[in-house]
Enzyme design. Sequence first.
Site, short mmCIF file in Angstrom:
data_model
loop_
_atom_site.label_atom_id
_atom_site.label_comp_id
_atom_site.label_asym_id
_atom_site.label_seq_id
_atom_site.Cartn_x
_atom_site.Cartn_y
_atom_site.Cartn_z
N GLN A 162 -41.17 5.85 -52.84
CA GLN A 162 -41.36 5.54 -51.20
C GLN A 162 -42.44 4.51 -50.74
O GLN A 162 -42.20 3.53 -49.85
CB GLN A 162 -41.57 6.96 -50.75
N GLU A 163 -43.39 4.75 -51.69
CA GLU A 163 -44.64 3.89 -51.50
C GLU A 163 -44.47 2.38 -51.70
O GLU A 163 -44.78 1.47 -51.22
CB GLU A 163 -45.83 4.44 -52.09
N SER A 164 -43.95 2.18 -52.91
CA SER A 164 -44.09 0.88 -53.72
C SER A 164 -42.78 0.46 -54.65
O SER A 164 -42.63 -0.67 -54.87
CB SER A 164 -45.29 0.55 -54.48
#
Length: 402
Positions: A269-271
Amino acid sequence: MQRITYRVKVSAKGAKRRISYLLRPSKRLLNTKSNIVTSVTPTRQSRFVRTKKLAQVSSIALLSLPAESLISMGAPVAAYDNVMLEKTLTVAAVPGNSTYFATDGFQHGFGYDLVRTYADELGVDVDLKAYANEKAALKAVKSGAADMALTTASTKMKSQLNLSSVNVSCGYDATLTNNGLHPKVSWTFNSANDPLSQKASYFLCDSIKLENTHKLAAFYNQNLLKDAYSQDHLQKTLTETLPEYQSSFEEQARNYNHDWELLVAMGYQESHLDANAVSPTGVRGLMMLTNNTAKAMGVSDRVDPYQSIGGGARYLEQMKDDFADVPKSDRIWFALAGYNMGPNAVKGIQRKLREQGINDKSWANVYAYLAENRASNSRYGQAMHYVSNIRSYLETIKTQTV
């Protein structure tokens, strides 16, 4: 005969009090357990103790019956009585995107969350047993190895075993279908006349409970990864990129008592698991830590994958501690929301819910608040999607790797 005559003279009121004492609901917090079941063999655990308790209830019940009723002692005891005596609701379930998933030491999922709420209302614990297929789960109910089943089994299959069931949608199938959930998620019982089945029907179709069902369906929306691009991109990342970092995820998960696949879902989700990712606002690394968060978590190099994963894991642990008063089965969602928007922002929403007389420790209620107010606060929409996306990625990873 003298002994029987003595029993008949005991007042029905006194017998009722004693039965109520034995069958009184527990006030304990839910303690969910899970077992993988490979065969449908009725459990023999605590058999003597349970038989003794049932004998107590049966003998007490006799006190209020007329003498001619004493000949009916062979009648089977209702599943509801067993549940209340053992303080445990044993559920035979088949894992799936509409029933339940297991992660981080506890179960979650649309169907399971509803079962958990029902058990909470009864004042009992949940013992969730996983079965490989729907027929095996239904046979467990038929044989008495489980009190109820959580499945998407067909009406025909349930009818063949002469079982009774109620759909959790209570007729509002479109609510489930629109969220990508199976429209026929159901609870199945041995008999429609059993109070356990009757209470379940009232519980699911109560207007307030039905509204809660709709909220849960929205959170457990299964349409997030239905498009081909999303599916292909996630699959490619898991196949080509994850192996390089998997040992780091597993080790840091052990260090901070997390499910390593949950950390993978967060990293995606983040990167998208890009260790060199940088955002316009200055967050960077695989877990996209801000400079301040990195320093606070002891991370000296944000683009170092091992350090980044460790920083994210440590910060998530802090968030769990901040919401320690939330039941464990919902705590991870509160922690993820706090990770995204800050714990104080989430606590502010909880305070507003309490002021309205709404349960502030239910993620379904917090999620509904975020959804209803996202137009006035962009952070609400971001947090809502952040938690939902991670939940969806996690379930996909679990499905593909377990």
